[in-house]
Design a protein around this motif. Structure first.
Motif, PDB file in Angstrom:
ATOM      1  N   GLY A   4       0.738  -1.155  -0.214  1.00 52.68           N
ATOM      2  CA  GLY A   4      -0.089  -0.031   0.046  1.00 52.68           C
ATOM      3  C   GLY A   4       0.869   1.184   0.096  1.00 52.68           C
ATOM      4  O   GLY A   4       1.911   1.265   0.678  1.00 52.68           O
ATOM      5  N   ALA A   9      -1.615   2.882   1.905  1.00 51.88           N
ATOM      6  CA  ALA A   9      -0.931   2.041   2.951  1.00 51.88           C
ATOM      7  C   ALA A   9      -2.019   2.266   4.183  1.00 51.88           C
ATOM      8  O   ALA A   9      -1.906   1.104   4.903  1.00 51.88           O
ATOM      9  N   THR A  10      -2.652   3.108   4.505  1.00 54.34           N
ATOM     10  CA  THR A  10      -3.629   3.368   5.452  1.00 54.34           C
ATOM     11  C   THR A  10      -4.632   2.076   5.135  1.00 54.34           C
ATOM     12  O   THR A  10      -5.157   1.496   6.296  1.00 54.34           O
ATOM     13  N   GLY A  12      -4.225  -0.498   3.546  1.00 57.25           N
ATOM     14  CA  GLY A  12      -3.379  -1.637   3.692  1.00 57.25           C
ATOM     15  C   GLY A  12      -3.493  -2.178   5.179  1.00 57.25           C
ATOM     16  O   GLY A  12      -3.547  -3.392   5.598  1.00 57.25           O
ATOM     17  N   VAL A  13      -3.346  -1.291   5.963  1.00 61.14           N
ATOM     18  CA  VAL A  13      -3.335  -1.629   7.263  1.00 61.14           C
ATOM     19  C   VAL A  13      -4.527  -2.161   8.092  1.00 61.14           C
ATOM     20  O   VAL A  13      -4.598  -3.259   8.642  1.00 61.14           O
ATOM     21  N   GLY A  24       2.769  -7.122   4.837  1.00 62.67           N
ATOM     22  CA  GLY A  24       2.430  -6.054   4.191  1.00 62.67           C
ATOM     23  C   GLY A  24       3.707  -5.265   3.987  1.00 62.67           C
ATOM     24  O   GLY A  24       4.539  -5.241   4.776  1.00 62.67           O
ATOM     25  N   LEU A  26       4.435  -1.173   3.376  1.00 64.01           N
ATOM     26  CA  LEU A  26       3.532   0.125   3.711  1.00 64.01           C
ATOM     27  C   LEU A  26       4.538   1.250   3.078  1.00 64.01           C
ATOM     28  O   LEU A  26       5.445   1.547   4.076  1.00 64.01           O
ATOM     29  N   TYR A  29       2.655   5.894   4.683  1.00 63.95           N
ATOM     30  CA  TYR A  29       1.539   5.565   5.743  1.00 63.95           C
ATOM     31  C   TYR A  29       1.058   7.269   6.094  1.00 63.95           C
ATOM     32  O   TYR A  29       1.809   8.045   6.596  1.00 63.95           O
ATOM     33  N   VAL A  48       5.622  -6.536   8.881  1.00 62.80           N
ATOM     34  CA  VAL A  48       5.247  -5.298   8.264  1.00 62.80           C
ATOM     35  C   VAL A  48       6.461  -4.451   7.938  1.00 62.80           C
ATOM     36  O   VAL A  48       7.402  -4.402   8.796  1.00 62.80           O
ATOM     37  N   VAL A  50       7.533  -0.715   6.712  1.00 58.35           N
ATOM     38  CA  VAL A  50       7.175   0.614   6.444  1.00 58.35           C
ATOM     39  C   VAL A  50       8.333   1.366   5.905  1.00 58.35           C
ATOM     40  O   VAL A  50       9.370   1.527   6.514  1.00 58.35           O
ATOM     41  N   HIS A  52       8.890   5.551   4.225  1.00 56.69           N
ATOM     42  CA  HIS A  52       8.366   6.967   4.164  1.00 56.69           C
ATOM     43  C   HIS A  52       9.664   7.737   3.968  1.00 56.69           C
ATOM     44  O   HIS A  52      10.636   7.875   4.832  1.00 56.69           O
ATOM     45  N   SER A  64       4.161   7.400   9.601  1.00 55.55           N
ATOM     46  CA  SER A  64       4.694   6.040   9.573  1.00 55.55           C
ATOM     47  C   SER A  64       5.652   5.854  11.028  1.00 55.55           C
ATOM     48  O   SER A  64       5.349   4.475  11.325  1.00 55.55           O
TER      49      SER A  64
END
Length: 80
Positions: A4, A9-10, A12-13, A24, A26, A29, A48, A50, A52, A64
């Protein structure tokens, strides 16, 4: 796996909390609030990643950072 980006990404969570995905990725986010306890509980053992950019002009990188902090605070070990 689920990927996402930004508002995706939001979403996706949210989708990861269904536990229908093995993990995932992301990027950027954008949710600025805290995750509900039930969500962090459901994400506890879901890997996960993440990402950003610090110079994102839409969503600050702190969004994030808060996600990672919330997941780690709930006991998630597979959060990068």
């Amino acid at each position: 796996f689920l990927f996402g980006f930004s508002d995706g990404a939001t979403v996706g969570v949210e989708l990861l909390t269904t536990r229908r995905f093995r993990g995932g990725v992301l990027a950027a986010y954008g949710f600025t609030g805290n995750l509900p306890a039930k969500a962090t509980e459901r994400l506890r053992n879901v890997p996960v990643w993440v990402f950003h950019s610090k110079d994102d002009v839409i969503f600050p990188v702190e969004c994030s950072d808060k996600l990672v902090k919330a997941l780690r605070g709930a006991g998630s070990k597979d959060v990068v």
